[in-house]
Write a protein that holds these residues in place. Structure first.
Motif, PDB file in Angstrom:
ATOM      1  N   UNK A 562       0.828  -1.207   0.000  1.00  0.00           N
ATOM      2  CA  UNK A 562       0.000   0.000   0.000  1.00  0.00           C
ATOM      3  C   UNK A 562       0.863   1.258   0.000  1.00  0.00           C
ATOM      4  N   UNK A 563       1.915   1.269   0.796  1.00  0.00           N
ATOM      5  CA  UNK A 563       2.813   2.427   0.825  1.00  0.00           C
ATOM      6  C   UNK A 563       3.524   2.581  -0.512  1.00  0.00           C
ATOM      7  N   UNK A 564       3.975   1.443  -1.077  1.00  0.00           N
ATOM      8  CA  UNK A 564       4.715   1.495  -2.340  1.00  0.00           C
ATOM      9  C   UNK A 564       3.858   2.020  -3.486  1.00  0.00           C
ATOM     10  N   UNK A 565       2.609   1.574  -3.548  1.00  0.00           N
ATOM     11  CA  UNK A 565       1.756   1.942  -4.691  1.00  0.00           C
ATOM     12  C   UNK A 565       1.433   3.431  -4.678  1.00  0.00           C
ATOM     13  N   UNK A 566       1.444   4.066  -3.493  1.00  0.00           N
ATOM     14  CA  UNK A 566       1.126   5.491  -3.414  1.00  0.00           C
ATOM     15  C   UNK A 566       2.380   6.373  -3.368  1.00  0.00           C
ATOM     16  N   UNK A 567       3.568   5.776  -3.450  1.00  0.00           N
ATOM     17  CA  UNK A 567       4.801   6.570  -3.423  1.00  0.00           C
ATOM     18  C   UNK A 567       5.596   6.357  -4.702  1.00  0.00           C
ATOM     19  N   UNK A 568       6.596   5.466  -4.656  1.00  0.00           N
ATOM     20  CA  UNK A 568       7.490   5.366  -5.815  1.00  0.00           C
ATOM     21  C   UNK A 568       6.841   4.694  -7.025  1.00  0.00           C
ATOM     22  N   UNK A 569       5.920   3.746  -6.808  1.00  0.00           N
ATOM     23  CA  UNK A 569       5.271   3.111  -7.962  1.00  0.00           C
ATOM     24  C   UNK A 569       4.369   4.120  -8.677  1.00  0.00           C
ATOM     25  N   UNK A 570       3.645   4.926  -7.904  1.00  0.00           N
ATOM     26  CA  UNK A 570       2.785   5.943  -8.503  1.00  0.00           C
ATOM     27  C   UNK A 570       3.599   6.948  -9.303  1.00  0.00           C
ATOM     28  N   UNK A 571       4.772   7.321  -8.785  1.00  0.00           N
ATOM     29  CA  UNK A 571       5.618   8.277  -9.500  1.00  0.00           C
ATOM     30  C   UNK A 571       6.203   7.670 -10.774  1.00  0.00           C
ATOM     31  N   UNK A 572       6.538   6.379 -10.726  1.00  0.00           N
ATOM     32  CA  UNK A 572       7.132   5.719 -11.889  1.00  0.00           C
ATOM     33  C   UNK A 572       6.173   5.659 -13.076  1.00  0.00           C
ATOM     34  N   UNK A 573       4.915   5.316 -12.809  1.00  0.00           N
ATOM     35  CA  UNK A 573       3.960   5.061 -13.889  1.00  0.00           C
ATOM     36  C   UNK A 573       2.887   6.157 -14.013  1.00  0.00           C
ATOM     37  N   UNK A 574       3.016   7.237 -13.252  1.00  0.00           N
ATOM     38  CA  UNK A 574       2.042   8.329 -13.297  1.00  0.00           C
ATOM     39  C   UNK A 574       0.622   7.782 -13.111  1.00  0.00           C
ATOM     40  N   UNK A 575       0.414   7.123 -11.984  1.00  0.00           N
ATOM     41  CA  UNK A 575      -0.849   6.433 -11.743  1.00  0.00           C
ATOM     42  C   UNK A 575      -1.997   7.377 -11.405  1.00  0.00           C
ATOM     43  N   UNK A 576      -1.697   8.636 -11.135  1.00  0.00           N
ATOM     44  CA  UNK A 576      -2.753   9.571 -10.749  1.00  0.00           C
ATOM     45  C   UNK A 576      -3.629   9.982 -11.930  1.00  0.00           C
ATOM     46  N   UNK A 577      -3.164   9.760 -13.156  1.00  0.00           N
ATOM     47  CA  UNK A 577      -3.942  10.149 -14.344  1.00  0.00           C
ATOM     48  C   UNK A 577      -4.383   8.905 -15.110  1.00  0.00           C
ATOM     49  N   UNK A 578      -5.538   9.028 -15.787  1.00  0.00           N
ATOM     50  CA  UNK A 578      -6.033   7.907 -16.594  1.00  0.00           C
ATOM     51  C   UNK A 578      -5.248   7.871 -17.913  1.00  0.00           C
ATOM     52  N   UNK A 579      -4.650   6.730 -18.248  1.00  0.00           N
ATOM     53  CA  UNK A 579      -3.731   6.678 -19.397  1.00  0.00           C
ATOM     54  C   UNK A 579      -4.458   6.652 -20.737  1.00  0.00           C
ATOM     55  N   UNK A 580      -3.739   7.043 -21.756  1.00  0.00           N
ATOM     56  CA  UNK A 580      -4.307   7.053 -23.106  1.00  0.00           C
ATOM     57  C   UNK A 580      -4.394   5.655 -23.696  1.00  0.00           C
ATOM     58  N   UNK A 581      -3.589   4.716 -23.156  1.00  0.00           N
ATOM     59  CA  UNK A 581      -3.593   3.365 -23.712  1.00  0.00           C
ATOM     60  C   UNK A 581      -4.752   2.504 -23.189  1.00  0.00           C
ATOM     61  N   UNK A 582      -5.522   3.000 -22.216  1.00  0.00           N
ATOM     62  CA  UNK A 582      -6.665   2.255 -21.677  1.00  0.00           C
ATOM     63  C   UNK A 582      -7.947   2.781 -22.319  1.00  0.00           C
ATOM     64  N   UNK A 583      -8.937   1.921 -22.557  1.00  0.00           N
ATOM     65  CA  UNK A 583     -10.191   2.371 -23.182  1.00  0.00           C
ATOM     66  C   UNK A 583     -10.986   3.271 -22.258  1.00  0.00           C
ATOM     67  N   UNK A 584     -11.739   4.183 -22.833  1.00  0.00           N
ATOM     68  CA  UNK A 584     -12.582   5.099 -22.076  1.00  0.00           C
ATOM     69  C   UNK A 584     -13.997   4.529 -22.023  1.00  0.00           C
ATOM     70  N   UNK A 585     -14.503   4.297 -20.808  1.00  0.00           N
ATOM     71  CA  UNK A 585     -15.844   3.738 -20.618  1.00  0.00           C
ATOM     72  C   UNK A 585     -16.665   4.762 -19.854  1.00  0.00           C
TER      73      UNK A 585
END
Length: 591
Positions: A562-585
């Motif tokens: 839980x700590x990792x996903x909200x710190x360095x993993x989130x920064x690595x993959x820019x998890x705070x934004x919805x990506x362009x490679x995922x479909x919009x529903x």
């Protein structure tokens, strides 16, 4: 009535299969829709996987039978789901693992790492955990635990024997001193000598008997000298079981759950190109190290106590048992002899495979994959694994000779590093089919529209905080994987959680990554994981020991993820934004 119950118990699996198939049958018969038919297959496969009414591999073949019958996927298309890029990667990795175990390179690595950390019980435990976790990065957790446990058992027994010998020598010295004192008293006093000797002997005998009043090993029946010895055996066993699982988190090839997730994710989001061996290692290695260290501290405190002053005391003279234990480890290492040609070649190929994985597309610098830029996405980690894996069947290991009729010994062929027969004995074909069944199930759910339907129904969860959604999904898989196999758990839940992320407008990695990592946290029960069963078979542990220790490690693992996903993993993959490679529903609203 009693006879009837006994027959029901005997045929319980058969009854479960029949009840499950017939019980859910109204679903596709009443609701004439592809989604309902696909849901029927999903429910049947899920129940069979969780209950193991059928072998996991046999259950994995059901989508190949049922999807064509319902007209969801053709036989040709569903058959193609059973063999994908994942299987090529698995072949290369198993080739490496086969050569490592065949030429005893794994044992050399384990013993060398233990020799480096010393023989203090706390540091010895950390040494075994580190070496086991390192081996588990490249080998299966099952084979790693099976390989390391005999070494750990031998060292544990040697520590106990050394302590017994040291105490025996100490008691001999006390007896001799006591006898000398009695002789002096007899000369000086001349009275009551015999009575005093008898009292001294009785007291000495009582002291010698105290350490043996302890529990017995449930397998061998041998008693432990003391409670401390028993606790040390428990500690060593659990350290090997848990570290062999934790080490597998660090690489895509370290455990089957990582491989299943990687193939599922890349198949559903081919435009992402964000997950490879290097990026996975960069985000998972820190988490695994933290989990390993905290688990070491937790287990050490739970079974032996954690004395920082004793551990970090500099210049301390080694005790007799520590010296004997160090001698045993050194002796085991010397039995391996000098490093052989076959071990050197295996080590070179192992390093080459690792470097090629890391340097293919590291992200922060240009990788060698740009050499094939005109074929973008064609060269993957499985390409590297397959190229290096094939070399194990080509490079000579030793020359084969024969004796001529004249008595001359002449060479006639050579043997490669591994043979196909040896490879087959290591290749987990059951896992390969199980993973293929998961891919077929996911393809059927997507083709029928069930994935989209599930996503729409789960969209109200978007009102919850994202951290709560991740925590709930992590706790669900951590609980489910205790009673179901790890591959079955992740294969079952990925097709459900993926549309959930898309429906609530969250980066799919935000939910799928922690869920995948937590699927490996099967620490509570002997049947939850093969390494747990292996260490439990040595007879030092009870189920309650594993539950107490495993509960703490489970909490540590989920908390760190839980700590990792909200710190360095989130920064690595820019998890705070919805990506362009995922479909919009629907309307994307990030919570």
């Amino acid at each position: 009535m009693k006879l009837l119950l006994s027959y029901i118990f005997v045929f319980r699996r058969l009854l479960l299969v029949i009840v499950c198939l017939l019980g859910f049958l109204p679903l596709p018969l009443v609701i004439h829709a592809k989604e309902a038919q696909s849901a029927y297959v999903l429910f049947v496969v899920a129940i069979f996987w969780v209950t193991e009414a059928l072998p996991l591999t046999v259950t994995a073949l059901l989508p190949g039978l049922m999807f064509p019958m319902f007209g969801i996927l053709s036989s040709t298309r569903v058959a193609s789901s059973y063999f994908k890029d994942f299987h090529l990667l698995l072949i290369g990795v198993i080739s490496l693992a086969t050569s490592i175990e065949k030429w005893n390179l794994h044992k050399r690595i384990a013993l060398k790492m233990v020799m480096m950390v010393g023989v203090n019980p706390a540091w010895l435990t950390l040494g075994f955990m580190t070496s086991t976790a390192f081996l588990s990065m490249w080998l299966s957790n099952t084979s790693t635990a099976a390989m390391v446990m005999p070494i750990v058992e031998a060292v544990s027994q040697q520590i106990m024997n050394a302590e017994a010998e040291a105490e025996s020598n100490q008691m001999t010295y006390i007896n001799e001193a006591a006898s000398a004192g009695l002789d002096i008293d007899e000369i000086a006093m001349g009275q009551g000598t015999k009575e005093k000797k008898e009292k001294t002997k009785s007291f000495t005998g009582a002291v010698l008997m105290v350490p043996f009043l302890s529990e017995q090993n449930s397998v061998t029946g041998k008693p432990y000298r003391s409670k401390k010895d028993h606790m040390m055996c428990k500690l060593m066993c659990l350290c090997i079981a848990y570290s062999s699982t934790i080490g597998g988190l660090t690489t895509i090839t370290g455990t089957s759950t990582n491989l299943i997730f990687n193939e599922h994710f890349n198949s559903r989001y081919p435009d992402c190109q964000c997950l490879n061996f290097g990026s996975w290692f960069m985000f998972s290695f820190p988490a695994a190290v933290i989990i390993l260290l905290l688990s070491w501290i937790w287990l050490q405190w739970l079974f032996l106590g954690f004395n920082f002053k004793e551990m970090f005391k500099c210049g301390k003279t080694k005790t007799a048992k520590e010296k004997l234990c160090a001698a045993v480890i050194k002796q085991e290492y010397q039995k391996l002899g000098p490093m052989r040609y076959q071990e050197i070649i295996t080590l070179i190929l192992f390093i080459a495979m690792t470097l090629l994985w890391f340097s293919r597309d590291p992200g922060f610098i240009t990788g060698w994959s740009v050499l094939f830029s005109q074929y973008s996405g064609y060269v993957t980690d499985s390409t590297v694994a397959l190229v290096v894996g094939l070399l194990f069947f080509v490079i000579p290991a030793k020359i084969l000779t024969k004796t001529t009729p004249k008595g001359q010994i002449v060479p006639f062929d050579y043997s490669p590093l591994i043979t196909w027969k040896e490879f087959q004995s290591f290749m987990p074909w059951d896992i390969a089919i199980l993973v293929g069944g998961g891919f077929a199930l996911a393809d059927g759910c997507e083709e029928s529209g069930l994935s989209l339907w599930i996503g729409n129904k789960l969209s109200p969860l978007g009102s919850l905080p994202i951290w709560l959604i991740i925590l709930i999904s992590s706790l669900i898989v951590t609980s489910l994987t205790e009673v179901a196999s790890n591959p079955a758990t992740v294969t079952l839940l990925l097709p459900i959680l993926t549309p959930l992320a898309e429906a609530i407008g969250v980066n799919p990695l935000f939910i799928l990554l922690p869920t995948t990592l937590c699927t490996s946290f099967a620490f509570l029960l002997p049947v939850a994981n093969p390494p747990n069963a292996i260490v439990f078979s040595y007879g030092h542990l009870r189920v309650i020991d594993m539950i107490k220790a495993g509960l703490g490690v489970n909490i540590i693992g989920v908390a760190v993820v839980m700590v990792a996903i909200f710190t360095w993993i989130s920064a690595m993959f820019d998890l705070e934004t919805y990506p362009s490679w995922a479909p919009v529903i629907g309307n994307i609203t990030t919570p």
